[in-house]
Design a protein around this motif. Structure first.
Motif, PDB file in Angstrom:
ATOM      1  N   ASP A  24       0.803  -1.225   0.000  1.00  0.00           N
ATOM      2  CA  ASP A  24       0.000   0.000   0.000  1.00  0.00           C
ATOM      3  C   ASP A  24       0.836   1.276   0.000  1.00  0.00           C
ATOM      4  O   ASP A  24       0.298   2.355  -0.227  1.00  0.00           O
ATOM      5  CB  ASP A  24      -0.947   0.021   1.212  1.00  0.00           C
ATOM      6  CG  ASP A  24      -2.223  -0.776   0.954  1.00  0.00           C
ATOM      7  OD1 ASP A  24      -2.622  -0.898  -0.221  1.00  0.00           O
ATOM      8  OD2 ASP A  24      -2.824  -1.272   1.926  1.00  0.00           O
ATOM      9  N   ILE A  75       2.815   2.225  -2.210  1.00  0.00           N
ATOM     10  CA  ILE A  75       2.845   2.792  -3.564  1.00  0.00           C
ATOM     11  C   ILE A  75       1.449   2.936  -4.175  1.00  0.00           C
ATOM     12  O   ILE A  75       1.316   3.335  -5.333  1.00  0.00           O
ATOM     13  CB  ILE A  75       3.708   1.923  -4.497  1.00  0.00           C
ATOM     14  CG1 ILE A  75       3.066   0.544  -4.682  1.00  0.00           C
ATOM     15  CG2 ILE A  75       5.122   1.807  -3.983  1.00  0.00           C
ATOM     16  CD1 ILE A  75       3.595  -0.223  -5.863  1.00  0.00           C
ATOM     17  N   ASP A  76       0.411   2.638  -3.423  1.00  0.00           N
ATOM     18  CA  ASP A  76      -0.947   2.639  -3.987  1.00  0.00           C
ATOM     19  C   ASP A  76      -1.359   4.059  -4.366  1.00  0.00           C
ATOM     20  O   ASP A  76      -1.313   4.978  -3.529  1.00  0.00           O
ATOM     21  CB  ASP A  76      -1.933   2.060  -2.969  1.00  0.00           C
ATOM     22  CG  ASP A  76      -3.285   1.718  -3.593  1.00  0.00           C
ATOM     23  OD1 ASP A  76      -3.815   2.561  -4.351  1.00  0.00           O
ATOM     24  OD2 ASP A  76      -3.803   0.625  -3.327  1.00  0.00           O
ATOM     25  N   ASP A  77      -1.792   4.250  -5.611  1.00  0.00           N
ATOM     26  CA  ASP A  77      -2.097   5.607  -6.075  1.00  0.00           C
ATOM     27  C   ASP A  77      -3.350   6.207  -5.444  1.00  0.00           C
ATOM     28  O   ASP A  77      -3.601   7.403  -5.579  1.00  0.00           O
ATOM     29  CB  ASP A  77      -2.183   5.672  -7.607  1.00  0.00           C
ATOM     30  CG  ASP A  77      -3.173   4.692  -8.194  1.00  0.00           C
ATOM     31  OD1 ASP A  77      -3.961   4.083  -7.451  1.00  0.00           O
ATOM     32  OD2 ASP A  77      -3.156   4.517  -9.433  1.00  0.00           O
ATOM     33  N   THR A 102      -1.435   7.901  -2.258  1.00  0.00           N
ATOM     34  CA  THR A 102      -0.347   8.864  -2.419  1.00  0.00           C
ATOM     35  C   THR A 102      -0.464   9.575  -3.765  1.00  0.00           C
ATOM     36  O   THR A 102      -0.915   8.990  -4.748  1.00  0.00           O
ATOM     37  CB  THR A 102       1.029   8.173  -2.335  1.00  0.00           C
ATOM     38  OG1 THR A 102       2.047   9.164  -2.564  1.00  0.00           O
ATOM     39  CG2 THR A 102       1.178   7.079  -3.377  1.00  0.00           C
ATOM     40  N   GLU A 103      -0.072  10.829  -3.782  1.00  0.00           N
ATOM     41  CA  GLU A 103      -0.022  11.584  -5.031  1.00  0.00           C
ATOM     42  C   GLU A 103       1.370  11.503  -5.657  1.00  0.00           C
ATOM     43  O   GLU A 103       1.611  12.080  -6.713  1.00  0.00           O
ATOM     44  CB  GLU A 103      -0.398  13.043  -4.764  1.00  0.00           C
ATOM     45  CG  GLU A 103      -1.841  13.226  -4.286  1.00  0.00           C
ATOM     46  CD  GLU A 103      -2.172  14.669  -3.988  1.00  0.00           C
ATOM     47  OE1 GLU A 103      -1.255  15.518  -4.087  1.00  0.00           O
ATOM     48  OE2 GLU A 103      -3.336  14.951  -3.657  1.00  0.00           O
ATOM     49  N   SER A 104       2.267  10.796  -4.972  1.00  0.00           N
ATOM     50  CA  SER A 104       3.661  10.709  -5.433  1.00  0.00           C
ATOM     51  C   SER A 104       4.052   9.257  -5.677  1.00  0.00           C
ATOM     52  O   SER A 104       5.052   8.770  -5.134  1.00  0.00           O
ATOM     53  CB  SER A 104       4.597  11.332  -4.389  1.00  0.00           C
ATOM     54  OG  SER A 104       4.172  12.624  -4.034  1.00  0.00           O
ATOM     55  N   LYS A 105       3.280   8.568  -6.510  1.00  0.00           N
ATOM     56  CA  LYS A 105       3.513   7.142  -6.715  1.00  0.00           C
ATOM     57  C   LYS A 105       4.916   6.863  -7.259  1.00  0.00           C
ATOM     58  O   LYS A 105       5.591   5.939  -6.782  1.00  0.00           O
ATOM     59  CB  LYS A 105       2.463   6.550  -7.659  1.00  0.00           C
ATOM     60  CG  LYS A 105       2.608   5.045  -7.865  1.00  0.00           C
ATOM     61  CD  LYS A 105       1.442   4.452  -8.626  1.00  0.00           C
ATOM     62  CE  LYS A 105       1.615   2.951  -8.796  1.00  0.00           C
ATOM     63  NZ  LYS A 105       0.433   2.314  -9.414  1.00  0.00           N
ATOM     64  N   ASP A 106       5.357   7.638  -8.224  1.00  0.00           N
ATOM     65  CA  ASP A 106       6.676   7.389  -8.815  1.00  0.00           C
ATOM     66  C   ASP A 106       7.788   7.551  -7.783  1.00  0.00           C
ATOM     67  O   ASP A 106       8.752   6.770  -7.767  1.00  0.00           O
ATOM     68  CB  ASP A 106       6.919   8.334  -9.997  1.00  0.00           C
ATOM     69  CG  ASP A 106       6.032   8.015 -11.184  1.00  0.00           C
ATOM     70  OD1 ASP A 106       5.524   6.880 -11.249  1.00  0.00           O
ATOM     71  OD2 ASP A 106       5.842   8.897 -12.037  1.00  0.00           O
ATOM     72  N   ARG A 119       7.431   7.209  -4.513  1.00  0.00           N
ATOM     73  CA  ARG A 119       7.292   6.100  -3.561  1.00  0.00           C
ATOM     74  C   ARG A 119       7.907   4.809  -4.125  1.00  0.00           C
ATOM     75  O   ARG A 119       8.537   4.052  -3.402  1.00  0.00           O
ATOM     76  CB  ARG A 119       5.830   5.875  -3.229  1.00  0.00           C
ATOM     77  CG  ARG A 119       5.189   6.980  -2.408  1.00  0.00           C
ATOM     78  CD  ARG A 119       5.587   6.894  -0.942  1.00  0.00           C
ATOM     79  NE  ARG A 119       4.994   7.980  -0.176  1.00  0.00           N
ATOM     80  CZ  ARG A 119       3.788   7.931   0.368  1.00  0.00           C
ATOM     81  NH1 ARG A 119       3.034   6.857   0.212  1.00  0.00           N
ATOM     82  NH2 ARG A 119       3.323   8.942   1.067  1.00  0.00           N
ATOM     83  N   ILE A 120       7.688   4.570  -5.404  1.00  0.00           N
ATOM     84  CA  ILE A 120       8.252   3.371  -6.037  1.00  0.00           C
ATOM     85  C   ILE A 120       9.776   3.378  -5.921  1.00  0.00           C
ATOM     86  O   ILE A 120      10.391   2.366  -5.569  1.00  0.00           O
ATOM     87  CB  ILE A 120       7.808   3.268  -7.507  1.00  0.00           C
ATOM     88  CG1 ILE A 120       6.327   2.871  -7.578  1.00  0.00           C
ATOM     89  CG2 ILE A 120       8.668   2.249  -8.258  1.00  0.00           C
ATOM     90  CD1 ILE A 120       5.747   2.897  -8.975  1.00  0.00           C
ATOM     91  N   LEU A 149       2.822  -4.083  -7.835  1.00  0.00           N
ATOM     92  CA  LEU A 149       2.308  -3.243  -8.926  1.00  0.00           C
ATOM     93  C   LEU A 149       1.130  -3.885  -9.657  1.00  0.00           C
ATOM     94  O   LEU A 149       0.441  -3.213 -10.437  1.00  0.00           O
ATOM     95  CB  LEU A 149       3.422  -2.950  -9.929  1.00  0.00           C
ATOM     96  CG  LEU A 149       4.501  -1.955  -9.478  1.00  0.00           C
ATOM     97  CD1 LEU A 149       5.656  -1.956 -10.465  1.00  0.00           C
ATOM     98  CD2 LEU A 149       3.918  -0.551  -9.317  1.00  0.00           C
TER      99      LEU A 149
END
Length: 211
Positions: A61, A63-65, A68-72, A74-75, A97
């Motif tokens: 969770d 990286i869950d879009d 978060t608004e910052s998925k990239d 976070r990844i 993913l």
């Protein structure tokens, strides 16, 4: 410090204050359930595979879009954590993913065996008594009504519609939660899902009778 403690400390940075049901305790339950399912099915995992199972369970969770608004960003942070702790980055990222319900609405994505156990564990936490509590917590966070008989249950929707179209917390049981038992990958997951789903069905029947 072992990998599980490191994972807990890592996700606390992102999830310790989460009010939507996707908090640190959710991740802990997913990890515990994933291990339980593996044991039930008598699956033997290597030390490296256990690290993949735990990492995917705790990190899914982060990286869950929808959280978060910052998925990239976070990844990248998750990948760095995995590299620093000598966990198979490709194996974990392939799971987290591709395991979410919304990403599998139109085409079921093929997960590794470990991924299937993590996915089942995550979905089981959306069922039963805790699943009910989480459904209403998330619905309230999104600003959804508890229930409105005039708002129709969404059918045959894609990810964008699922996320954006107005719904209610009670409708969510029909749009997602009641469907999960038929989407389980593992034998152990199917058994637990059937029991927890029956509990939720009784709850919704009682809710509607009171309504």
């Amino acid at each position: 410090m072992d990998i599980e403690n490191k994972l807990v400390q890592f996700i606390k940075k992102y999830m310790s204050e989460d009010p939507t049901g996707h908090d640190v305790y959710h991740s802990k339950r997913v990890a515990k359930m994933a291990k339980k399912l593996v044991n039930f099915d008598k699956l033997t995992l290597s030390e490296e595979e256990v690290k993949i199972l735990l990492s995917a369970s705790y990190l899914h969770d982060v990286i869950d879009d929808k959280l978060t608004e910052s998925k990239d960003i976070r990844i990248k942070e998750v990948e760095k954590f995995l590299v620093d702790n000598h966990v198979d980055v490709d194996a974990v990222m392939d799971i987290i993913l591709n395991m979410s319900y919304s990403d599998n609405l139109k085409n079921k994505k093929k997960l590794s065996t470990i991924g299937q156990y993590v996915q089942d564990a995550d979905r089981l936490d959306a069922l039963g008594a805790i699943g009910i509590a989480r459904a209403f917590a998330y619905g309230g966070h999104k600003g959804n009504l508890i229930y409105d008989p005039e708002i129709n249950i969404k059918k045959d929707f894609d990810k964008e519609t699922y996320r954006s179209q107005k719904s209610t917390s009670v409708n969510h049981f029909y749009e997602k939660l009641f469907k999960l038992k038929d989407l389980m990958n593992t034998n152990s997951g199917k058994k637990i899902a059937a029991k927890r789903t029956a509990f939720m069905e009784d709850f919704i029947a009682e809710f509607k009778e009171e309504w």
